[in-house]
Design an enzyme around this catalytic site. Structure first.
Site, short mmCIF file in Angstrom:
data_model
loop_
_atom_site.label_atom_id
_atom_site.label_comp_id
_atom_site.label_asym_id
_atom_site.label_seq_id
_atom_site.Cartn_x
_atom_site.Cartn_y
_atom_site.Cartn_z
N ASP A 293 0.86 -1.19 0.00
CA ASP A 293 0.00 0.00 0.00
C ASP A 293 0.90 1.24 0.00
OD1 ASP A 293 -2.23 1.83 0.53
OD2 ASP A 293 -3.36 0.04 1.03
N HIS A 316 2.09 1.86 -3.17
CA HIS A 316 1.13 2.78 -3.81
C HIS A 316 1.64 4.22 -3.81
CE1 HIS A 316 -2.49 -0.17 -3.25
NE2 HIS A 316 -1.46 -0.73 -3.84
#
Ligand SMILES: *[C@@H]1O[C@H](CO)[C@@H](O)[C@H](O)[C@H]1NC(C)=O
Length: 492
Positions: A293, A316
């Site tokens: 993430d 991310h």
């Protein structure tokens, strides 16, 4: 009558004077004598009896320096009732080795209690203290809280490996945000060493609603959280395989995170690297982050954050937000990300908010970034929506309010994009982004020729300036795909 009262007052006054003389005289007589038995302060008694593992160590200081630094330190400590500030080289500290409190370190025996007892001693030590997790051993520790306030500075010297239970039954029933290792309410804490925290996250990843859509969404434990701490340093340690966030800084002030290594697989759900919320004056200096993430996520309540020398990917990217969920008020300001390298990430420099919030995110700078095969290198998204968040199981609706984004600078950002969407500035219809500046940007589609050129799309974005930017800002049409923003994106 009058004269009688005067007499009474006069004799009362004489009595008070007499009493005062007696008290003063007693004090004067006692002071130089030194013959009275003085009992030691209770505090010293309680720490010095029955200490199983006390030894004096110092880290990285020469013997000569230690002497001066510790005597200076004692003077400082005596002069101030507050927790003293740490001098440049660490002073002598009393060391509490978890091994002396019964920790086994075979990776199977439950060492939680030993860690708790070692912490109780370190935290109540009137002298600077260190809790030592020795090298070469693997300690199994369950959910644990290291709570302050402590009597002096404490160092958590982490040289070994600490591993979380791999069985879900060894965790309390998840509600809200669970944590594995929680440091709370501590002034002048340093966590340092070449050790590893292994969150053993596999079982959590497998049972995440982001991976198995049939399961309900719940939060998994954060590996390491600091809440209500000030003058905090976290350095050198390694955090791996976290069930969810790796490192969370919450409601803290004056925080330095340096030379951290964070590693989880790119497909591990929700495993943010460093998550900062409600905190002020935070520095992140050198971090190597691989995660499933955000490498860094900056949440509401954060002010004055500076991050530099960041290696990110997979992951991310580096994100401000998501802000404004559940119509909440966001307050984020003075955030600088300076000098980062992103490799193979889903996003690069990103600011995101849900529809319907209020408040602001302002004075944000992304400087000197190198993008290597990043899907959306520069992105502002005010229509963020994910159903993977347990609190938001439904698709999002269009709403009239939004968090106001303003004074945002993207400068000197170069490299390659994995898709055509090199620059996306998709702001709220109700509250367009204000004062966005793009400068010295050069992004190309990786392996793309003329037919596959990078694009830049804008919606409700007010560019106050742009110079030397490729692809040229706001030159491509917003497509239907871009319009589908309110359909939840499971993996963001
Ligand atoms: C912004 O944050 C930096 C730390 O990154 C700090 O040095 C600076 O003083 C802050 N600026 C303001 C106006 O508070």
């Amino acid at each position: 009558m009058a004269s009688r009262r005067t007499q009474l007052v006069a004799s009362a006054c004489a009595l008070v004077v007499l009493l005062l003389l007696v008290v003063l005289g007693g004090a004067v007589a006692q002071a130089p004598a030194g013959t009275r038995k003085v009992s030691p302060p209770r505090r010293m008694l309680s720490t010095n009896t029955n200490v199983p593992a006390e030894s004096v160590h110092s880290y990285g200081a020469t013997a000569a320096f230690q002497q001066t630094s510790s005597s200076v330190h004692r003077k400082l400590a005596a002069a101030s009732s507050k927790v003293p500030k740490q001098p440049k080289n660490a002073p002598e500290s009393v060391v509490f080795d978890v091994g002396s409190f019964g920790a086994v370190g075979d990776g199977r025996s439950d060492d939680t209690k030993a860690f708790q007892n070692a912490w109780a001693k370190a935290c109540s030590s009137p002298k600077p203290a260190a809790l030592l997790v020795p090298a070469g051993k693997k300690f199994l520790v369950k959910e644990i809280v290291f709570a302050g306030p402590c009597k002096s500075q404490v160092t958590f010297k982490h040289d070994g490996t600490v591993v979380a239970p791999k069985d879900k039954a060894d965790w309390s029933k998840p509600q809200g945000y669970p944590h594995w290792i929680h440091f709370r309410n501590i002034d002048s804490l340093t966590v340092t060493g070449k050790g590893t925290l292994d969150g053993n996250g596999k079982v959590w990843w497998k049972n995440s609603c982001r991976v198995n859509k049939k399961l309900p969404c719940t939060h998994a434990p954060t590996t390491l959280i600091f809440s209500s701490c000030k003058h905090l340093k976290v350095e050198n340690i390694k955090l791996i395989n976290s069930p969810q966030f790796h490192l969370w800084i919450e409601s803290s002030h004056d925080v330095t995170l340096s030379r951290l290594t964070i590693a989880s697989p790119g497909n591990s759900p929700g495993t943010d690297g460093i998550h900062v919320a409600n905190s002020e004056d935070v520095r992140i200096i050198k971090a190597y982050i691989k995660s499933g993430d955000d490498c860094i996520s900056v949440e509401t309540g954060t002010k004055n954050l500076y991050a530099t020398k960041i290696e990110c990917g997979p992951g991310h990217g580096i994100s401000i937000g998501s802000l404004g969920d559940d119509n909440s008020k966001a307050q984020v300001s003075n955030i600088t990300i300076d000098n980062a390298h992103l490799t193979g990430t889903m996003f690069g420099a990103r600011i995101k908010s849900w529809q319907g919030g209020s408040g602001y995110a302002k004075d944000i700078k992304f400087l000197n970034l190198v993008m290597d095969n990043v899907k959306n290198p520069i992105i502002i998204d005010q229509n963020y929506c994910t159903m993977a968040d347990p609190a938001h199981p439904k698709p999002c609706k269009e709403q009239k309010s939004a968090v106001q984004f303003s004074n945002i600078l993207f400068k000197n950002i170069k490299g390659t994009s994995a898709t055509k969407d090199a620059i996306k500035l998709h702001c709220s219809k109700a509250f367009p982004c204000r004062d966005v500046v793009l400068q010295d940007i050069d992004l190309k589609v990786k392996g793309g020729g003329e037919k596959n050129a990078a694009t830049s799309t804008c919606e409700n974005a007010m560019l106050s300036k742009s110079s030397n930017v490729s692809p040229s800002p706001c030159t491509s049409a917003v497509t239907k795909d871009d319009k589908d923003d309110l359909i939840p994106q499971d993996y963001e």
